[in-house]
Design an enzyme around this catalytic site. Structure first.
Site, PDB file in Angstrom:
ATOM      1  N   GLU A 187       0.068  -0.812   3.158  1.00  0.00           N
ATOM      2  CA  GLU A 187      -1.190  -1.412   2.705  1.00  0.00           C
ATOM      3  C   GLU A 187      -1.106  -2.932   2.714  1.00  0.00           C
ATOM      4  O   GLU A 187      -1.438  -3.587   1.718  1.00  0.00           O
ATOM      5  CB  GLU A 187      -1.601  -0.900   1.306  1.00  0.00           C
ATOM      6  CG  GLU A 187      -2.406   0.390   1.356  1.00  0.00           C
ATOM      7  CD  GLU A 187      -3.333   0.553   0.161  1.00  0.00           C
ATOM      8  OE1 GLU A 187      -2.875   1.077  -0.867  1.00  0.00           O
ATOM      9  OE2 GLU A 187      -4.519   0.170   0.257  1.00  0.00           O
ATOM     10  N   TYR A 214       2.287   5.063   5.968  1.00  0.00           N
ATOM     11  CA  TYR A 214       1.247   5.042   4.932  1.00  0.00           C
ATOM     12  C   TYR A 214       0.337   6.230   5.209  1.00  0.00           C
ATOM     13  O   TYR A 214      -0.583   6.178   6.001  1.00  0.00           O
ATOM     14  CB  TYR A 214       0.482   3.724   4.979  1.00  0.00           C
ATOM     15  CG  TYR A 214      -0.686   3.636   4.032  1.00  0.00           C
ATOM     16  CD1 TYR A 214      -0.568   4.079   2.714  1.00  0.00           C
ATOM     17  CD2 TYR A 214      -1.900   3.113   4.443  1.00  0.00           C
ATOM     18  CE1 TYR A 214      -1.642   4.010   1.847  1.00  0.00           C
ATOM     19  CE2 TYR A 214      -2.977   3.035   3.575  1.00  0.00           C
ATOM     20  CZ  TYR A 214      -2.841   3.487   2.283  1.00  0.00           C
ATOM     21  OH  TYR A 214      -3.902   3.418   1.425  1.00  0.00           O
ATOM     22  N   ASP A 272       4.518   5.450   1.569  1.00  0.00           N
ATOM     23  CA  ASP A 272       3.545   6.015   0.626  1.00  0.00           C
ATOM     24  C   ASP A 272       3.031   7.311   1.238  1.00  0.00           C
ATOM     25  O   ASP A 272       2.219   7.272   2.164  1.00  0.00           O
ATOM     26  CB  ASP A 272       2.419   5.001   0.397  1.00  0.00           C
ATOM     27  CG  ASP A 272       1.329   5.542  -0.510  1.00  0.00           C
ATOM     28  OD1 ASP A 272       1.418   6.716  -0.929  1.00  0.00           O
ATOM     29  OD2 ASP A 272       0.385   4.782  -0.803  1.00  0.00           O
ATOM     30  N   ASN A 310       1.336   9.670  -0.346  1.00  0.00           N
ATOM     31  CA  ASN A 310       0.083  10.123  -0.948  1.00  0.00           C
ATOM     32  C   ASN A 310       0.069  11.628  -1.204  1.00  0.00           C
ATOM     33  O   ASN A 310      -0.953  12.298  -1.024  1.00  0.00           O
ATOM     34  CB  ASN A 310      -1.126   9.699  -0.108  1.00  0.00           C
ATOM     35  CG  ASN A 310      -1.698   8.359  -0.547  1.00  0.00           C
ATOM     36  OD1 ASN A 310      -1.774   8.068  -1.743  1.00  0.00           O
ATOM     37  ND2 ASN A 310      -2.085   7.535   0.408  1.00  0.00           N
ATOM     38  N   ASP A 364      -0.160  -1.741  -7.597  1.00  0.00           N
ATOM     39  CA  ASP A 364      -0.225  -0.524  -8.422  1.00  0.00           C
ATOM     40  C   ASP A 364       0.919   0.448  -8.079  1.00  0.00           C
ATOM     41  O   ASP A 364       1.161   1.392  -8.828  1.00  0.00           O
ATOM     42  CB  ASP A 364      -1.606   0.149  -8.354  1.00  0.00           C
ATOM     43  CG  ASP A 364      -2.230   0.150  -6.976  1.00  0.00           C
ATOM     44  OD1 ASP A 364      -1.549  -0.231  -6.004  1.00  0.00           O
ATOM     45  OD2 ASP A 364      -3.399   0.551  -6.865  1.00  0.00           O
TER      46      ASP A 364
END
Length: 283
Positions: free
Chosen positions: A34, A133, A174, A176, A274
């Site tokens: 990101e 990602y 990441d 997710n 975050d």
DNA sequence: ATGCCTACTACAAGTAGA
């Protein structure tokens, strides 16, 4: 070799945070997700000043991934194979090459000196590193969820192919995906979310079952380890988090695993992402 | 039930995140 992965949530907005953490922890290799930047806008010079070589796969506005390395980077591949029509910048892969011996340049000249330098500061063996990602997939009922599952199927195919190579493989990023109930403080609130759907979790298990090791889970079987806390509603203060950033290791890479940890302190920094970094030490 | 918060684009309020 100390290798980290970190969803930075905007590299330009987060550059001071990133540099501060890198200066503190001094990882040899870093996967960023990101970055929310095109390649030309990536603040490469700031990272080069810390000794990193930089390769990016950027995109305007959102997504975007990058690899930073103090060791040589070779054979860069941008984009996940399997769909030429996929324009989202979510995958970059490269070989992290062994450290070049510099004993002669320092006037040493003895092989033992060079080997000691490699063992201490570097790494004697090349690894193939994928920085990913994975699509979020929300909201359910839109095209975003099948895109996520399709991306995971492509990742599985590619991860299987990587196992046929000679190099140890590291797939960091990441994902997710909340793989298990133990990976969320409140798993019940995620039941309607793409990150915790049975299909998402099954795709994760298929990937792991190819023969990859979840480095943090291998070193830390206890629940309550998280890598993401929402900015909203004081989630970090309540430790209301989820573990969705992972480092997967092929059998050869798992054989090099010395330690794995989540850098939770990074969430308490000024202007934090975050997500926090996940770090492995590979020897 | 919704928003809570943050970045980005573009210059307002919408998209995206997870």
């Amino acid at each position: 070799m100390k290798l980290a992965t970190w969803n930075i949530n905007g590299v330009k907005a987060r550059i001071e945070t990133a540099l501060a953490w890198l200066d503190l922890e001094k990882p040899d290799v870093v996967c960023l997700q990101e970055i929310k930047s095109v390649d030309e806008g990536f603040p490469a010079a700031d990272f080069e000043n810390l000794g990193y070589t930089v390769v990016t796969h950027g995109q305007k506005g959102f997504n975007g991934v990058a690899i930073l390395s103090k060791l040589p980077i070779e054979d860069v591949m941008r984009g996940l194979p399997g769909d030429d029509g996929d324009v989202q910048a979510r995958y970059i892969e490269a070989t992290i090459a062994p450290q070049v011996m510099s004993g002669l340049a320092n006037g040493g000249g003895q092989a033992a000196v060079g080997q000691a330098a490699v063992g201490q500061a570097g790494f004697g063996r090349a690894i193939r590193l994928g920085c990913l990602y994975l699509p979020n997939g929300n909201p359910l009922g839109t095209e975003k969820f099948p895109y996520k599952l399709g991306w995971m199927a492509r990742l599985e195919t590619h991860a299987r192919r990587l196992l046929n190579g000679e190099m140890p493989v590291v797939l960091a990023g990441d994902y997710n995906v909340i793989a298990e109930p133990a990976d969320a403080k409140r798993p019940e609130v995620w039941t309607g979310d793409a990150l915790y759907q049975p299909e998402s979790r099954a795709a994760w298990r298929r990937l792991v079952n190819l023969g990859y090791t979840d480095a943090v889970r291998a070193c830390h079987p206890e629940p309550g380890i998280y890598t993401f806390w929402d900015y909203q509603a004081g989630a970090f203060q309540k430790n209301d988090g989820i573990r969705i950033d992972h480092i997967l290791l092929s059998p050869q890479a798992a054989g090099l695993l010395r330690s794995a940890m989540v850098a939770k302190d990074a969430r308490a920094m000024e202007k934090p992402s975050d997500h926090v970094p996940v770090v492995v030490d590979l020897g």
